[in-house]
Scaffold this active site. Structure first.
Site, PDB file in Angstrom:
ATOM      1  N   ARG A 169     -23.230 -11.441  13.948  1.00 57.14           N
ATOM      2  CA  ARG A 169     -23.595 -11.881  12.601  1.00 57.14           C
ATOM      3  C   ARG A 169     -22.822 -13.157  12.317  1.00 57.14           C
ATOM      4  NH1 ARG A 169     -22.154 -11.433   7.021  1.00 57.14           N
ATOM      5  NH2 ARG A 169     -24.046 -11.482   5.722  1.00 57.14           N
ATOM      6  N   GLY A 170     -23.556 -14.260  12.264  1.00 58.02           N
ATOM      7  CA  GLY A 170     -22.943 -15.587  12.205  1.00 58.02           C
ATOM      8  C   GLY A 170     -21.982 -15.785  11.058  1.00 58.02           C
ATOM      9  N   GLU A 171     -22.324 -15.258   9.901  1.00 60.67           N
ATOM     10  CA  GLU A 171     -21.479 -15.478   8.727  1.00 60.67           C
ATOM     11  C   GLU A 171     -20.104 -14.844   8.896  1.00 60.67           C
ATOM     12  OE1 GLU A 171     -23.354 -14.508   5.020  1.00 60.67           O
ATOM     13  OE2 GLU A 171     -25.332 -15.083   5.752  1.00 60.67           O
ATOM     14  N   ASP A 172     -20.011 -13.830   9.728  1.00 62.14           N
ATOM     15  CA  ASP A 172     -18.720 -13.148   9.932  1.00 62.14           C
ATOM     16  C   ASP A 172     -17.858 -13.849  10.976  1.00 62.14           C
ATOM     17  OD1 ASP A 172     -19.550 -11.290   8.125  1.00 62.14           O
ATOM     18  OD2 ASP A 172     -19.804  -9.654   9.546  1.00 62.14           O
ATOM     19  N   ARG A 178     -19.208 -16.454  13.633  1.00 65.35           N
ATOM     20  CA  ARG A 178     -19.708 -17.566  14.440  1.00 65.35           C
ATOM     21  C   ARG A 178     -18.697 -18.703  14.531  1.00 65.35           C
ATOM     22  NH1 ARG A 178     -24.502 -18.919  16.276  1.00 65.35           N
ATOM     23  NH2 ARG A 178     -25.563 -17.397  14.971  1.00 65.35           N
ATOM     24  N   GLU A 208     -32.053  -7.260  17.272  1.00 66.70           N
ATOM     25  CA  GLU A 208     -31.564  -7.699  18.582  1.00 66.70           C
ATOM     26  C   GLU A 208     -30.853  -6.549  19.295  1.00 66.70           C
ATOM     27  OE1 GLU A 208     -29.096 -11.098  17.975  1.00 66.70           O
ATOM     28  OE2 GLU A 208     -30.677 -12.249  16.983  1.00 66.70           O
TER      29      GLU A 208
END
Length: 584
Positions: free
Chosen positions: A28-31, A33, A95
């Protein structure tokens, strides 16, 4: 030998896949990335590992794009980075479902990273991730199959072995991940087979013996003679790295290898077998693994690596392949799958895959194909070797090769089958050679009057009374005897062919006591006490003719046969009629 958490298997091996990426990173990119995953990706690339980061550019609307699906499918390893709000992202969860599908169908390796979250919270769907799934249910419906699948796959993925980071030196944590990924990427998995004909159904039968999805720890044996495909089946159940223990420090080496592959600690040193057993028991008792021990032929190998099921964590599966059923029985393994030969349809399909190209099949008669299948008798090894040998050959060459095989076994096939013979004790070798040369197809009660029993997947009992063995195993045994002295049958330990028996007996005196009836002459060979010691190596002569034939016996026939313990001559015309000679 290999270890990992359990998985299903398909007939295609992961070693045969064309990987576009070494690692696919799901996150999860916001967490994570920017920071952790960016640094991890850079270190992987710097280490020569082709890593693919899930990109928002490949996400469109509420569905995963075909490009992203393809990237997951074409990655050797999938890394799942579980973070505080991972489950808020439907893309991440979709995914995840795709990754777990590839794990089941393509043997993809899946490794979770628990980044500042507790593995137990992910498994139990507690905390913010549990709240996120509850929120998805409210939007998609209480009975949503999509949410149900997310829950199931989250639980399964969180039970896999991986890495947990809570606090500490993040750089060192990343370096450890990269080092362990490098080890996995360099490891080359075993190929199953080019044409896995007949493998799938046998794999399913083995899988039915395993405790898939339960907390039971189960040992399962795969038993059968050489060339039947035990290793192929085991590799397909779990694509393993097979090792052997023939070197002096072999068991210690295997223990170190097993511990390293599970714990990924190069510094582990095993000083003795006993020390290794203690380390395995103490360090792996909480690890859920799948372990394949391939081609086990001694109980000490099992004792060193898996003496008790409790050495490993709940839900572990241990598969043992062997030619010696006694190894399984003595270890208390009661779940045993006996590998059977291919049926005629499977055998023909496998032969066709290897032997025929283009329209060549039209040029080969049914009799020629039947002869090959009759020779192989459902043994996959023999079919593959002969198929490759005969591929592209003319009909005349087929006839020539088949004629040669009838006289002498193929060396590639013979070398595999002979492995079982080579590990027999001396008395067991004598028993096997007597059966191979003399007693195949005879009634068990008759054979056991003169022989003890042995069981190395070489000899079988049909219908509880008939002693049998595969024709190629019989041919292998007879070849062992012929090679004792190819040009002088009198120096071979066993004689069963008319020409050899006639040659030996026509050149030597029966000074033993005997009795005569209408169709039987019985010699007491133990009464030969005055004859000098000789050099003749013959231990047994058994001639069982389908039609009567003349047999010449010289007055000096047994002069040097001090080692003969078995003499049976059936339907041999001596003087006036047919007689049978039996040792007493």
């Amino acid at each position: 030998m290999s270890s990992s958490s359990s998985s299903s298997s398909s007939s295609s091996s992961s070693s045969e896949a064309k990987w576009s990426f070494d690692v696919f990173i799901n996150l999860r990119g916001e967490d994570v990335r920017y920071g952790f995953v960016t640094d991890l990706h850079s270190c992987l690339i710097h280490g020569g590992i082709n890593a693919h980061i899930d990109s928002e550019d490949l996400r469109h609307g509420d569905e995963i794009s075909p490009a992203l699906m393809k990237a997951i499918e074409q990655s050797r390893i999938a890394m799942l980075v579980f973070s505080e709000n991972y489950a808020l992202s439907r893309w991440c969860l979709d995914e995840l479902v795709k990754v777990m599908e590839c794990r089941r169908l393509k043997n993809q390796r899946v490794l979770p990273v628990f980044y500042k979250v507790e593995p137990g919270d992910i498994r139990g769907l507690r905390g913010s991730n549990g709240d996120a799934l509850t929120g998805h249910e409210k939007k998609l419906g209480q009975d949503s199959e999509r949410v149900k699948k997310w829950r199931e796959d989250l639980f399964e993925a969180a039970n896999l072995s991986g890495w947990h980071y809570d606090h500490g030196n993040e750089t060192e944590f990343i370096e450890r991940i990269v080092k362990e990924i490098s080890t996995l990427v360099r490891r080359v998995p075993l190929s199953v087979t080019k044409y896995p004909i007949g493998v799938r159904c046998r794999v399913e039968e083995v899988m039915s013996l395993l405790s898939m999805g339960s907390d039971d720890i189960r040992m399962t044996g795969i038993w059968g003679t050489g060339g039947l495909g035990k290793t192929t089946i085991a590799n397909d159940v779990y694509n393993s790295i097979a090792k052997t223990s023939n070197r002096p420090d072999g068991l210690v080496h295997l223990q170190e290898k097993l511990l390293f592959e599970i714990l990924w600690k190069e510094s582990l040193v095993v000083l003795s077998v006993d020390g290794g057993t203690n380390m395995i028991r103490d360090r792996l008792c909480c690890r859920k693994i799948s372990l394949v021990l391939d081609d086990v032929d001694h109980g000490n190998q099992l004792n060193a690596l898996a003496r008790e099921c409790e050495w490993y964590g709940k839900g572990s599966e241990i598969i043992v392949t062997t030619r010696d059923k006694h190894v399984l029985n003595s270890h208390g393994i009661d779940q045993v799958y006996e590998v059977k030969p291919l049926d005629r349809g499977e055998a023909f399909e496998l032969l066709s895959s290897h032997a025929f190209q283009g329209n060549q099949m039209k040029d080969i008669s049914r009799d020629h194909k039947d002869n090959v299948l009759g020779y192989a008798k459902g043994l996959p090894l023999a079919i593959v070797v002969l198929g490759d040998l005969l591929c592209g050959r003319s009909k005349d060459l087929w006839e020539s090769i088949l004629k040669k095989l009838a006289e002498s076994p193929n060396k590639d096939i013979n070398s595999i089958l002979k492995i079982s013979f080579d590990v027999l004790e001396d008395n067991e070798r004598d028993i096997f050679l007597d059966i191979a040369c003399f007693f195949k197809g005879r009634v068990r009660e008759y054979v056991t009057r003169v022989l003890d029993s042995c069981e190395r997947s070489l000899v079988t009992i049909e219908h509880d009374c008939i002693v049998q063995m595969h024709d190629l195993i019989k041919q292998m045994g007879q070849d062992v005897v012929k090679k004792e002295c190819p040009n002088d049958p009198s120096k071979c330990s066993r004689l069963w062919c008319y020409d050899d028996v006639n040659e030996v007996l026509s050149t030597a005196m029966v000074r033993a006591s005997h009795q005569t009836t209408d169709n039987l002459i019985v010699f007491n060979l133990h009464a030969i006490t005055e004859l000098p010691l000789g050099t003749n190596d013959v231990k047994g002569i058994v001639l069982q003719l389908q039609t009567p034939a003349k047999l010449h016996i010289s007055p000096n026939a047994f002069m040097h046969m001090r080692r003969v313990k078995l003499l049976i001559l059936s339907s041999a015309q001596i003087n006036r009629g047919p007689y049978v000679f039996l040792m007493i």
